[in-house]
Design an enzyme around this catalytic site. Structure first.
Site, mmCIF file in Angstrom:
data_model
loop_
_atom_site.group_PDB
_atom_site.id
_atom_site.type_symbol
_atom_site.label_atom_id
_atom_site.label_comp_id
_atom_site.label_asym_id
_atom_site.label_seq_id
_atom_site.Cartn_x
_atom_site.Cartn_y
_atom_site.Cartn_z
ATOM 1 N N ASP A 145 9.346 51.990 -14.375
ATOM 2 C CA ASP A 145 10.043 51.565 -13.160
ATOM 3 C C ASP A 145 10.003 52.629 -12.074
ATOM 4 O OD1 ASP A 145 10.818 49.200 -14.412
ATOM 5 O OD2 ASP A 145 12.671 50.090 -15.160
ATOM 6 N N ARG A 146 10.101 52.183 -10.842
ATOM 7 C CA ARG A 146 10.070 53.093 -9.699
ATOM 8 C C ARG A 146 11.174 54.145 -9.796
ATOM 9 N NH1 ARG A 146 10.915 51.524 -3.434
ATOM 10 N NH2 ARG A 146 13.012 51.299 -4.202
#
Length: 182
Positions: free
Chosen positions: A44-45
Site C-alpha cells: 500500500d501507498r
C-alpha cells in the site's frame, strides 16, 4: 532478475500513476529504471518496506499468488498495547468482511531500529503504542491493518521486512539491490 526495493511511504507500487496532472504521486519509476521488471505483489501507498520486482513471470506468480503461501513478515506499530487475548486471536486467524484469515504469527517486540518515517507517526502522550512482528501467508488488500484493527489495535506504521527468504537487511529507504542467480 530479482530486485529487492525498500519502498518509502507515499510511493505507489506501480510505475505509472493515472492520478491528476496537478498532483502527481510518486511511483516506482522515480527509483527504478530497469526495463521489463514488475512488482511481485503490492505494498500500500501508506506502507513501507520490502517490495520485490522481477522480469520472471513464474517467479512473480510464485511470490504473489496466495496459493503458494509465501510468508511475509511485517513490523507493525499499533495503537495501544495488545494483550495475550489479542495476540492469540491473530494467531488463530480473524474473520474480516471478506472472510476468515489464515492464522498469523504475532508477537510483541521492542521498537525496531528503523529509519525515520516522513511524515512521522503522530505521537500522543495519552495513548500508548506497541510494536508487533506479524507473519502472514496470504496477501489480501490491507490485511495486516485490518487484522490489527479487528483486535482493537489500529496500525500506526507498517513496514514489510521479509518476503519468503528475502529481507530488507542493508537496504535503505528508496534504495534497491539486485539478487543474482535466483
Amino acid at each position: 532478475m530479482l530486485i529487492l526495493f525498500n519502498k518509502p511511504m507515499g510511493v505507489l507500487s506501480q510505475f505509472t500513476d493515472k492520478g491528476t496532472e496537478d498532483s502527481p504521486r510518486p511511483t516506482l519509476s522515480a527509483y527504478i529504471d530497469i526495463p521489463g521488471v514488475y512488482p511481485a505483489g503490492r505494498l500500500d501507498r501508506d506502507s513501507e518496506g520490502l517490495l520485490l520486482l522481477t522480469d520472471d513471470g513464474k517467479l512473480q506468480a510464485r511470490l504473489s499468488n496466495p496459493k503458494f503461501k509465501t510468508e511475509k513478515t511485517y513490523l507493525v506499530q499499533v495503537e495501544g498495547e495488545p494483550d495475550d487475548d489479542a495476540l492469540n486471536a491473530l494467531a488463530r486467524g480473524v474473520t474480516l468482511k471478506d472472510g476468515p484469515t489464515r492464522p498469523a504469527k504475532a508477537r510483541r517486540i521492542d521498537p525496531p531500529d528503523l529509519w525515520e518515517r516522513d511524515p512521522p507517526v503522530r505521537f500522543r502522550k495519552s495513548v500508548p503504542d506497541c510494536w508487533l512482528e506479524m507473519t502472514i501467508s496470504e496477501g489480501r488488500n490491507r490485511q495486516v491493518r485490518r487484522m490489527t484493527a479487528h483486535v482493537g489495535h489500529p496500525t500506526l506504521r507498517l513496514v514489510r521486512w521479509r518476503v519468503g527468504d528475502f529481507t530488507l537487511d542493508g537496504i535503505a529507504p528508496g534504495e534497491w539491490k539486485a539478487v543474482v542467480g535466483r
